[in-house]
Design an enzyme around this catalytic site. Structure first.
Site, mmCIF file in Angstrom:
data_model
loop_
_atom_site.group_PDB
_atom_site.id
_atom_site.type_symbol
_atom_site.label_atom_id
_atom_site.label_comp_id
_atom_site.label_asym_id
_atom_site.label_seq_id
_atom_site.Cartn_x
_atom_site.Cartn_y
_atom_site.Cartn_z
ATOM 1 C CB SER A 83 6.204 -1.290 0.533
ATOM 2 O OG SER A 83 5.856 0.027 1.067
ATOM 3 C CD GLU A 131 5.727 1.654 5.397
ATOM 4 O OE1 GLU A 131 5.038 0.857 4.942
ATOM 5 O OE2 GLU A 131 6.654 1.406 6.375
ATOM 6 C CG HIS A 183 6.001 5.566 0.890
ATOM 7 N ND1 HIS A 183 5.590 4.441 1.318
ATOM 8 C CD2 HIS A 183 4.742 6.287 0.537
ATOM 9 C CE1 HIS A 183 4.496 4.004 1.221
ATOM 10 N NE2 HIS A 183 4.005 5.273 0.721
ATOM 11 C CB CYS A 184 9.629 1.240 -0.424
ATOM 12 S SG CYS A 184 11.428 1.513 -0.032
ATOM 13 C CB SER A 185 8.741 -1.431 3.486
ATOM 14 O OG SER A 185 9.885 -1.869 3.361
#
Length: 410
Positions: A236, A195, A287-289
């Protein structure tokens, strides 16, 4: 197989076995390679033990860079010593042995073109000495990935041309947590990354509490430019200014959701975005967190399943070869459940999903989970039915065969 157990060498130095060729030996011993009792016609491979680096408590296959390094060393040594036995020596440790066998199997697939089943038939008698691969969740694992899963994933990647298209030096550079923590999943098509965070001024990265954080500009002007990434998909809440990507011509899309299991509309939109980018000749980055192992790994695995016919286990295996630690906990079981009941859904465009895949009200909780015998969890049927119910509106999926659909109470 009727093969005998590994033969014991002189003293207490372990065992050795022939690995698909009289020229190639795997030797397992209790001491360092320097003190190994060798035969006159043995040539030791000049390789240090390749070690898996866990994200948490996981154990997985070596990453693509490590596999490439080992396969290259084996191939080069064998060609230079045609009249000698080439010895891959590994210390007596179950995890080291497992990944040594993985590497030798990868060599046979990439260089010799052998099949995973053929390779396994040569080594299945040492299965009691091997470990299975497990995820990065806490506690006991109820889902394992095998050497066969990894080899089968590698065969599919090889057949698709991915192995030869990966720039290994680029891959090894960017997987470093200090150089971007970015992993190629499919060359020229799909990238998973940490992230990004908006930083003060023109800073491209900042080190905070021992962790390096990267700005969108770092990715946009560096690796994404080289990899032709034209879209960033966020799973996210946003922690950065999207204009930092957009200034470099990179589109941003948000598909954030709560919890570890993606809802159907997110999956459908994600697959559509990736396919659209691919068809336009560009790559996608997701991406996420934080580290991006769970949600990112799960959705990328679904893309492998839907677009390239990977099985759920092959998809998890490939994700862990390319981005170690990917797909965690219940996400593993969800992938297997989706594989069984949702094959038509994986081919759908977002606009057609909700209209095409509603069940009559009296069948909303029906699932075809009758063929889940390969899942290692002893309560797999009940667990996966419960997962599908809990995961937003997955219960609106039709059974693959409505006549066989049964209600499974967790």
């Amino acid at each position: 197989t009727n093969a005998p157990p590994p033969s014991t060498m002189a003293g207490d130095e372990g065992f050795h076995l022939t690995f698909g060729s009289e020229q190639l030996l795997l030797v397992v011993g209790t001491s360092d390679a320097a003190s190994l009792q060798v035969e006159d016609d043995w040539v030791l491979l000049d390789m240090v033990d390749e070690v898996y680096k866990p994200a948490r408590g996981d154990f997985g296959p070596l990453n693509l860079g490590q596999i490439h390094r080992c396969v290259k060393a084996i191939d080069s040594t064998m060609k230079k010593n045609m009249n000698s036995k080439i010895v891959y020596y590994v210390r007596d440790d179950a995890e080291l042995l497992t990944n040594a066998v993985l590497v030798l199997g990868c060599y046979r697939i990439i260089i010799r073109g052998d099949s995973p089943d053929e390779i396994w038939s040569d080594v299945d008698y040492i299965e009691p000495y091997l470990e299975t691969y497990r995820d990065a969740s806490k506690g006991e694992s109820d889902f394992d990935i095998s050497l066969l899963d990894c080899w089968r994933a590698l065969v599919k990647a090889k057949d698709l041309g991915w192995i030869e298209r990966v720039d290994v030096r680029e891959y090894n550079h960017y997987i470093n947590h200090l150089e971007g923590d970015l992993h190629i999943v499919i060359p020229d098509e799909l990238v998973a990354f940490r992230e990004p965070v908006s930083l003060c001024g023109e800073a491209l990265f900042a080190d905070v509490d021992g962790v390096r954080h990267f700005s969108p500009k770092f990715y946009a002007s560096g690796p994404f430019s080289d990899m032709n990434v034209r879209i960033v998909i966020r799973l996210s809440p946003r922690e950065y200014d999207e204009s930092e990507f957009e200034e470099d011509g990179i589109r941003c899309e948000g598909l954030e959701f709560d919890g570890p299991l993606p809802p159907p509309d997110v999956v459908s939109s994600f697959l559509h975005l990736l396919r659209t980018a691919r068809d336009r000749g560009s790559a996608s980055a997701v991406h996420c967190s934080d580290t991006g192992l769970g949600r990112v790994g799960t959705l990328c695995a679904l893309y492998l399943m839907s677009s390239y016919c990977f099985s759920a286990r092959e998809a998890v295996a490939w994700m862990r070869i390319m981005r170690p630690g990917s797909v965690v906990g219940d996400q593993q079981h969800l992938l297997c459940a989706i594989e069984k009941i949702a094959e038509p859904f994986l081919q759908q465009e977002p606009s057609s999903f909700h209209s095409s895949f509603k069940l009559p009200s009296d069948q909303q909780d029906s699932f075809d989970l009758l063929a889940m015998d390969e899942v290692s969890c002893s309560t797999s049927l009940q667990k996966q039915a419960a997962l599908l119910r809990r995961s937003h509106s997955w219960s609106t999926f039709p059974a693959a065969d409505p006549d066989d659909a049964k209600l499974l109470d967790p």
